[in-house]
Design a protein around this motif. Structure first.
Motif, PDB file in Angstrom:
ATOM      1  N   THR A 353     -14.845   9.313  16.750  1.00 20.94           N
ATOM      2  CA  THR A 353     -15.624   9.616  18.147  1.00 20.94           C
ATOM      3  C   THR A 353     -14.974  10.798  18.634  1.00 20.94           C
ATOM      4  O   THR A 353     -15.723  11.346  19.574  1.00 20.94           O
ATOM      5  CB  THR A 353     -15.738   8.730  19.103  1.00 20.94           C
ATOM      6  OG1 THR A 353     -14.372   8.234  19.536  1.00 20.94           O
ATOM      7  CG2 THR A 353     -16.092   7.250  18.461  1.00 20.94           C
ATOM      8  N   ARG A 383     -25.323  12.349  22.437  1.00 22.22           N
ATOM      9  CA  ARG A 383     -24.182  12.274  23.226  1.00 22.22           C
ATOM     10  C   ARG A 383     -23.792  13.358  23.849  1.00 22.22           C
ATOM     11  O   ARG A 383     -24.091  14.446  23.567  1.00 22.22           O
ATOM     12  CB  ARG A 383     -23.226  11.611  22.143  1.00 22.22           C
ATOM     13  CG  ARG A 383     -21.690  11.304  22.835  1.00 22.22           C
ATOM     14  CD  ARG A 383     -20.858  10.875  21.832  1.00 22.22           C
ATOM     15  NE  ARG A 383     -19.476  10.646  22.605  1.00 22.22           N
ATOM     16  CZ  ARG A 383     -18.084  10.924  21.656  1.00 22.22           C
ATOM     17  NH1 ARG A 383     -18.023  11.157  20.630  1.00 22.22           N
ATOM     18  NH2 ARG A 383     -17.128  10.391  22.597  1.00 22.22           N
ATOM     19  N   THR A 490     -22.710  14.097  30.958  1.00 16.68           N
ATOM     20  CA  THR A 490     -24.128  14.062  30.570  1.00 16.68           C
ATOM     21  C   THR A 490     -24.582  15.036  31.257  1.00 16.68           C
ATOM     22  O   THR A 490     -25.574  15.510  30.835  1.00 16.68           O
ATOM     23  CB  THR A 490     -24.684  12.481  30.457  1.00 16.68           C
ATOM     24  OG1 THR A 490     -24.330  12.045  31.694  1.00 16.68           O
ATOM     25  CG2 THR A 490     -23.760  11.836  29.427  1.00 16.68           C
ATOM     26  N   HIS A 662     -23.722   8.399  25.769  1.00 14.99           N
ATOM     27  CA  HIS A 662     -22.608   8.240  25.478  1.00 14.99           C
ATOM     28  C   HIS A 662     -22.056   7.557  24.187  1.00 14.99           C
ATOM     29  O   HIS A 662     -23.269   7.082  23.635  1.00 14.99           O
ATOM     30  CB  HIS A 662     -21.621   7.307  26.497  1.00 14.99           C
ATOM     31  CG  HIS A 662     -21.574   7.936  27.783  1.00 14.99           C
ATOM     32  ND1 HIS A 662     -20.907   8.732  28.456  1.00 14.99           N
ATOM     33  CD2 HIS A 662     -22.666   7.606  29.045  1.00 14.99           C
ATOM     34  CE1 HIS A 662     -21.198   9.113  29.516  1.00 14.99           C
ATOM     35  NE2 HIS A 662     -22.423   8.456  30.015  1.00 14.99           N
ATOM     36  N   SER A 663     -21.003   7.567  23.565  1.00 12.90           N
ATOM     37  CA  SER A 663     -20.824   7.047  22.321  1.00 12.90           C
ATOM     38  C   SER A 663     -21.189   5.537  22.072  1.00 12.90           C
ATOM     39  O   SER A 663     -21.843   5.341  20.971  1.00 12.90           O
ATOM     40  CB  SER A 663     -19.296   6.989  21.782  1.00 12.90           C
ATOM     41  OG  SER A 663     -18.524   6.281  22.761  1.00 12.90           O
ATOM     42  N   ILE A 666     -25.015   5.295  21.552  1.00 21.44           N
ATOM     43  CA  ILE A 666     -25.609   6.065  20.171  1.00 21.44           C
ATOM     44  C   ILE A 666     -25.164   5.038  19.223  1.00 21.44           C
ATOM     45  O   ILE A 666     -25.989   4.788  18.354  1.00 21.44           O
ATOM     46  CB  ILE A 666     -24.601   7.271  19.979  1.00 21.44           C
ATOM     47  CG1 ILE A 666     -25.012   8.437  21.126  1.00 21.44           C
ATOM     48  CG2 ILE A 666     -24.750   8.038  18.614  1.00 21.44           C
ATOM     49  CD1 ILE A 666     -26.550   9.135  20.757  1.00 21.44           C
ATOM     50  N   ASP A 701     -21.175   9.578  14.888  1.00 23.50           N
ATOM     51  CA  ASP A 701     -21.034   9.710  16.505  1.00 23.50           C
ATOM     52  C   ASP A 701     -19.854  10.844  16.690  1.00 23.50           C
ATOM     53  O   ASP A 701     -19.002  10.194  17.569  1.00 23.50           O
ATOM     54  CB  ASP A 701     -20.772   8.308  16.776  1.00 23.50           C
ATOM     55  CG  ASP A 701     -20.885   8.209  18.404  1.00 23.50           C
ATOM     56  OD1 ASP A 701     -21.330   9.095  18.914  1.00 23.50           O
ATOM     57  OD2 ASP A 701     -20.280   7.076  18.995  1.00 23.50           O
TER      58      ASP A 701
END
Ligand SMILES: O=C(O)[C@@H](COP(=O)(O)O)OP(=O)(O)O
Length: 790
Positions: A353, A383, A490, A662-663, A666, A701
């Motif tokens: 990630t 992301r 974000t 966020h990861s 996703i 990701d």
């Protein structure tokens, strides 16, 4: 409870006791008192005799042994001393009851705490994802500004003309009105911007020569990704900036690194004598040539008095990071693969990630062009871009400077490197030059880096150039919908994205942001998921098991051996070195990361698999609940496209929808979409069989990962088609053709997941817990009741 025989209790008292009243005929209240000779007398009470001449004495405190008692009923008064010791001895239940109550209360307390949702859950937004009461679905809700939270620009009076009174709320929560000076100072990083941005060198990409406030793109207007969209306002691009390489943002254009003698190496390092080699390294004598010729290749200039080492380096084994595991066998062994990271033209950069987006994204330029079809709707979830580590990680990584010093000592002084596989001189030089970058600190923890800004900005531009019909349309609230989670990274990603799309018109754009957003951060407030996955130690079982496997342990030994240690150090040191390698690489893509020299490709693949295992169970197919909690974005995508299809492709409301998250979201979303699924589950035991796995977080990701879906209207039998892109690469769905699916296929694939998507389970099991709580409370009450009856 103890009974004490009293010789002569007055009949008056006895009859009174038997008559269930506390008063004598004269109306005097009967008093019974026991004064303990010891502390805590309150724990003793005396009851009047019920039968015969017995005084009942309750003693709850086992520490009490003696007490004075007295009885008073009208004129009658009696007193004496009682020895409670015996009583208590024969009534161990007394003590037991006490502990029983304490135990019960503790169980209740712990249970209540365990089942109490985070306070942030307890608001009205904490509803299952339900369009009827969803606050974030603008297409379903009347446009109700009152329902938005304080960060939501919809909550602000809006609309032309631009309302300066409302300067901080109107187009985004932290952006001042569109004053280019202010705008450029504050937009990236909401709290701590200086005029030159949050990080300063080496992460300050702005061009200090290009100061024209209107025509300057402080993130470097040059298009690094060959989109061909060079900013039309880029006319003033720095004429002095020719030497800057694509990723070399660290260079100080003012040459401030020059030393007092005017000697500067390529990296601006100098020694105290002003002598330096190409890399600015100096030996203990300050003399060296480009490769430190005063030393032999591996430290021939070492201290001749270094008598502390014996042939087997005993006495040199200490490391303040501890010695875990067994000594690494052999000293002049040939443990390690020969590998020179600096010379590797394609170093392995699949870092799970923390993978840089640039090494993953699809660069093909024409896959989006579908003959006889026109894109009519765009939906994507992104992301955030490359970020800094969280604060506690920064604190840990900073400690690596001690390991760094030890490794240098191992090579320069102790010469405890292995015979084969030691660092090549280039790697060692790179490593030697490493210093902790003080601009990475707790203040910018988790924040977006300048690379992260570029990730999103150029991503937006590439999409805009591919789907011009949609994304070159001037901004309007009806056509575009943006939403990001309530976090700086974000927010800043969104800001970079809209700047990529709308350039100087970006100030017009607004976005939604919500607390406990169950559309794009459903895991945050889902108690069932938190309990079953995030807080469940079993989630990490395979990850932990893998770290105990022979192949992983061998890798750890080899890494430490190559660093010149003869013991494996604390396992977290390995994790930290890996983290710093991949973070630094992501921050400075064009430069080798000094900590990556530590690992060869095979070792990086093992570390990558460990990470994949972790996320497979935390957010992927390893837990079915991950698929369930990943459905809200799927539902949003499906319903938006379905509405358009049902309307025959006309009157498309949200032509462009873009989320920033966020990861975990996703990954859970990809899981709900059935992307990255393997036939065999990933486990600690099948590393070798899973070399070609689908679940590879590096490609699924990375930083700035994104899934985009584009609805096309076609002049063919299939009037509507959808193309899915994962990180700009068409998704290879079975039943679809290189990412292009008929609408009927999409329906077959996603409809049921969309229609059955609700997050009631998040709270249902929580309400089950509530019932569970009630049962515990009931048991507690019964326990207390029984206690008092005994
Ligand atoms: O949500 C978060 O706090 C992190 C978790 O990061 P890891 O703990 O998985 O590194 O995800 P991100 O923001 O990087 O997408």
């Amino acid at each position: 409870m103890a009974n004490f025989h009293l010789d002569s209790i007055p009949p008056e008292i006895i009859s009174l006791a038997n008559s269930d009243t506390d008063e004598t005929d004269d109306g005097d209240v009967i008093e019974t008192v026991v004064d303990s000779a010891e502390d805590d007398a309150d724990d003793i009470s005396v009851e009047l005799p019920e039968r015969g001449n017995s005084l009942q004495c309750k003693a709850l405190n086992s520490k009490l042994h003696r007490g004075a008692w007295s009885l008073r009923a009208g004129p009658v008064y009696m007193s004496g001393v009682i020895d409670l010791h015996d009583a208590i001895k024969y009534y161990p239940f007394t003590t037991f009851r006490r502990y029983f109550i304490l135990l019960t209360l503790s169980v209740l307390g712990i249970s209540a705490q365990y089942n109490t949702p985070p306070s942030s859950d307890r608001d009205r937004t904490d509803q299952p994802y339900d369009r009827q009461n969803s606050q974030y679905d603008r297409s379903q809700q009347p446009y109700d500004r009152d329902r938005q939270n304080q960060y939501d620009r919809q909550n602000q009076p809006y609309g032309p003309p631009y309302d300066r009174q409302n300067q901080y709320g109107q187009y985004d929560r932290n952006n001042p009105p569109y004053d280019r000076n202010q705008y450029n100072q504050s937009q990236y990083g909401r709290y701590n911007q200086s005029q030159y941005g949050p990080q300063g060198p080496p992460y300050d990409s702005r061009d200090p020569y290009n100061r024209d406030q209107y025509n300057r793109d402080r993130f470097d207007n040059r298009d690094h990704y060959n989109v061909g969209n060079r900013d039309q306002y880029d006319r003033n691009r720095d004429q002095y900036d020719k030497n800057r390489d694509q990723y070399d943002r660290n260079r100080d254009p003012n040459d401030r690194n020059r030393d007092q003698y005017g000697n500067r190496d390529q990296y601006g390092n100098r020694d105290q004598y002003g002598n330096r080699d190409q890399y600015g390294n100096r030996d203990q004598y300050g003399n060296r040539d480009q490769y430190g010729n005063n030393r032999d290749q591996y430290g021939g200039n070492r201290d001749p008095n270094d008598r502390n080492r014996d042939q087997y380096y005993s006495g040199n084994r200490d490391s303040e990071f501890g010695q875990y595991g067994s000594p690494i066998s052999g000293t002049n062994d040939d443990c390690c693969q020969e590998y020179c990271y600096v010379k590797d033209e394609q170093p392995y950069s699949n870092f799970a990630t923390k993978t840089p987006y640039q090494i993953v994204f699809g660069k093909a330029s024409n896959q989006h062009t579908i003959p006889d079809c026109t894109p009519i709707q765009f939906w994507s979830i992104n992301r955030h871009g490359t970020r800094y580590p969280k604060a506690e990680t920064i604190q840990r990584l900073r400690q690596l400077n001690k390991i760094h010093a030890e490794v240098i000592r191992n090579y320069d002084e102790k010469r405890s490197f292995p015979d084969r596989g030691r660092f090549c001189p280039e790697d060692l030089d790179l490593f030697r030059r490493w210093r902790w970058n003080e601009t990475v600190n707790e203040r910018n923890a988790n924040g977006l880096t300048s690379q992260g800004i570029m990730d999103l900005k150029y991503l937006a531009r590439r999409y805009a150039s591919r789907f011009e019909e949609l994304m070159r349309e001037p901004y309007s609230e009806n056509l575009y919908s943006f939403q990001y989670t309530d976090s700086d990274r974000t927010h800043d990603s969104y800001q970079a994205y809209i700047e990529g799309l709308f350039k100087e018109k970006a100030y017009q754009v607004h976005a939604n942001v919500f607390n406990n957003d169950r559309l794009i951060t459903p895991t945050k407030s889902c108690r069932a998921w938190i309990r079953q996955v995030a807080e469940n130690p079993q989630t990490m079982d395979q990850y932990r098991r893998f770290k105990r496997k022979q192949e992983y342990q061998q890798m750890a030994r080899d890494v430490f051996r190559r660093l010149g240690f003869r013991y494996t150090l604390n396992e977290s040191v390995l994790d930290d070195m890996y983290d710093l390698c991949r973070f630094e690489k992501a921050w400075n893509l064009g430069q080798p990361s000094p900590w990556c020299i530590v690992f060869n490709k095979e070792q990086l693949k093992l570390l990558e698999y460990a990470e994949d295992l972790k996320y497979y169970y935390k957010a992927g197919y390893g837990n079915d609940i991950n698929r369930q909690i990943g459905c809200p974005p799927l539902k949003d995508l499906y319903e938006k496209f379905e509405r358009t299809v049902n309307a025959g492709g006309s009157n498309v409301q949200n032509k462009v929808t873009v989320f920033f998250t966020h990861s975990i979201t996703i990954q859970t979303f990809l899981t709900a979409m059935g992307i990255g699924k393997d036939y065999q589950p990933l486990t600690a035991d099948n590393y070798f069989q899973q070399q070609r796995r689908q679940w590879r977080t590096s490609t699924l990701d990375p930083f700035a990962s994104n899934l985009a879906a584009v609805l096309y209207q076609c002049r063919s039998n299939e009037r509507f088609r959808v193309m899915f892109f994962l990180n700009e690469v068409p998704v290879n769905y079975p039943d679809c053709s290189v990412g292009l699916c008929n609408w009927s296929t999409v329906q077959a694939k996603l409809r049921s997941a969309a229609e059955n998507c609700n997050l009631e389970f998040c709270d249902r099991s929580a309400s089950g817990n509530l019932q569970h709580n009630y049962v515990i409370y009931l048991i507690g009450l019964i326990a207390i009741f029984i206690n008092y009856r005994l």
